[in-house]
Design an enzyme around this catalytic site. Structure first.
Site, PDB file in Angstrom:
ATOM      1  N   THR A  83       0.828  -1.215   0.000  1.00  0.00           N
ATOM      2  CA  THR A  83       0.000   0.000   0.000  1.00  0.00           C
ATOM      3  C   THR A  83       0.863   1.267   0.000  1.00  0.00           C
ATOM      4  O   THR A  83       0.347   2.357  -0.197  1.00  0.00           O
ATOM      5  CB  THR A  83      -0.953   0.032   1.223  1.00  0.00           C
ATOM      6  OG1 THR A  83      -0.179  -0.064   2.420  1.00  0.00           O
ATOM      7  CG2 THR A  83      -1.957  -1.100   1.169  1.00  0.00           C
ATOM      8  N   VAL A 100       8.139  -7.558   5.676  1.00  0.00           N
ATOM      9  CA  VAL A 100       8.689  -7.805   7.024  1.00  0.00           C
ATOM     10  C   VAL A 100       8.160  -9.084   7.658  1.00  0.00           C
ATOM     11  O   VAL A 100       8.756  -9.585   8.613  1.00  0.00           O
ATOM     12  CB  VAL A 100       8.477  -6.612   7.996  1.00  0.00           C
ATOM     13  CG1 VAL A 100       9.257  -5.392   7.540  1.00  0.00           C
ATOM     14  CG2 VAL A 100       7.012  -6.291   8.225  1.00  0.00           C
ATOM     15  N   TYR A 133      -7.819  -5.904  11.196  1.00  0.00           N
ATOM     16  CA  TYR A 133      -6.897  -4.822  11.585  1.00  0.00           C
ATOM     17  C   TYR A 133      -6.884  -4.672  13.106  1.00  0.00           C
ATOM     18  O   TYR A 133      -5.815  -4.651  13.733  1.00  0.00           O
ATOM     19  CB  TYR A 133      -7.348  -3.524  10.916  1.00  0.00           C
ATOM     20  CG  TYR A 133      -6.448  -2.337  11.148  1.00  0.00           C
ATOM     21  CD1 TYR A 133      -5.146  -2.321  10.670  1.00  0.00           C
ATOM     22  CD2 TYR A 133      -6.922  -1.213  11.821  1.00  0.00           C
ATOM     23  CE1 TYR A 133      -4.328  -1.208  10.862  1.00  0.00           C
ATOM     24  CE2 TYR A 133      -6.119  -0.096  12.008  1.00  0.00           C
ATOM     25  CZ  TYR A 133      -4.822  -0.107  11.533  1.00  0.00           C
ATOM     26  OH  TYR A 133      -4.022   0.999  11.727  1.00  0.00           O
TER      27      TYR A 133
END
Ligand code: UDP
Length: 316
Positions: free
Chosen positions: A36, A58, A146
């Site tokens: 993003t 990551v 999220y």
């Protein structure tokens, strides 16, 4: 000279953080998989010899040679539309990514900072929200990917702090806006600005009575700098206590952009929080921080940036 690693360094907040620490004289390593984030956000910084960009996911691990003083974990899709589109990468970067990045910080004996969120409070039943509030989250709703990823990330960060005596910082970041937000990230501010500038209707979801509290990105950078320099190992709210309805925010954007767009009401997304307002007593007392940029000023600067970016002139 300090060496700082920032995950999500090519994103909206990450790129502002890179700039913030370069200005302070630090060496900055930005890590981003560009899911993003955008290379355009850090293009200008790449000319600085103290800046390094690594394209890397990551969740697969991060390895960098040499010492690090601080590791800031800001990688994650962060807009509701992005995490609806990327649910599994959102969960993975919050869980697996946080684990890998904590491991890196531990190895380097660096201070670790987690970009947490007001979403840990879910659709809050307490307002304003103090750090002591445990939240009201639907784990299996569209926002759960999220919210729960960040809640897990907080739990893991505290576990590393307690088990390994690692210095950690947890910033619970409330809605932040400013230059370099992605025009198509689906959030209210970029939507309203692009709609107002192109004369299209401003899409207000629901009846627009739900509230948010908007922080200008420069204020947030100042808060993050202070939090990092503090010794607070527990979560700290960073946000602007001025609370407005979404309808008021849409009308303010329309006025400041001198737009004649109308307001069009659209269905309210599932689990959309009805209120959100930070209690920032802790940041005021312990960091001597509070936001200083008035909404109208911040919006004017952001609108000006969107105008320039639309003409293809500015990316920074
Ligand atoms: N919203 C809106 N119009 C839009 C985009 C969002 O009215 O075009 C609303 C959304 O339903 C929410 C608020 O604005 O109530 C803030 O949404 P945003 O996506 O910016 O972030 P959130 O605070 O929900 O994470």
């Amino acid at each position: 000279m300090k060496r700082v690693l920032i995950t999500g360094g090519a994103g909206f907040l990450g790129s502002h953080l890179c700039e913030h620490f370069l200005k302070k004289g630090c060496a900055v390593i930005a890590v981003d998989n560009l899911l993003t984030g955008s290379p355009a956000n850090v293009e200008r910084l790449s000319r600085n010899p103290r800046f390094t960009f690594i394209r890397q996911d990551v969740t697969l691990g991060v390895h960098v040679p040499g010492p690090l003083d601080a590791v800031l974990h800001f990688a994650s899709p962060a807009s509701p539309e992005d995490y609806r589109r990327w649910p599994i990468p959102t969960l993975k970067v919050g869980a697996l990514g946080t684990h890998k990045v904590l491991g890196l910080a531990k190895d380097k004996k660096a201070v670790f900072m987690l970009a947490s969120t007001s979403e840990v409070y879910g659709d809050p039943q307490v307002s304003p929200q103090p750090e002591s509030y445990w939240g009201h989250v639907n784990p299996i709703g569209p926002r759960g990917v999220y919210d729960e990823a960040k809640r897990f990330a907080e739990a893991l960060t505290m576990a590393y702090h307690r088990s390994h005596r690692m210095p950690v910082r947890i910033a619970r970041i409330f809605n932040t806006y400013g230059p370099r937000m992605r025009r198509d990230d689906g959030r209210a501010v970029p939507n309203f600005i692009t709609q107002a500038l192109s004369g299209r209707p401003l899409t207000v979801y629901g009846d627009g009575s739900q509230t948010r509290s908007l922080t200008y990105v420069d204020d947030l950078m100042d808060g993050i700098g202070r939090l990092l320099a503090s010794s607070l190992n527990t979560p700290v709210n960073l946000g602007n206590p001025r609370e407005l309805t979404m309808r008021e925010i849409a009308e303010t954007v329309r006025r400041l952009a001198r737009s004649r767009s109308r307001i069009a009401f659209k269905p309210l997304p599932e689990d959309d929080p009805k209120v959100r307002r930070p209690d920032i007593s802790l940041a005021r007392k312990r960091l001597r921080w509070e936001p200083g940029v008035a909404l109208e000023d911040g919006l004017k600067r952001t609108i000006a940036w969107f105008r320039r970016a639309r003409g293809g002139v500015a990316v920074s």
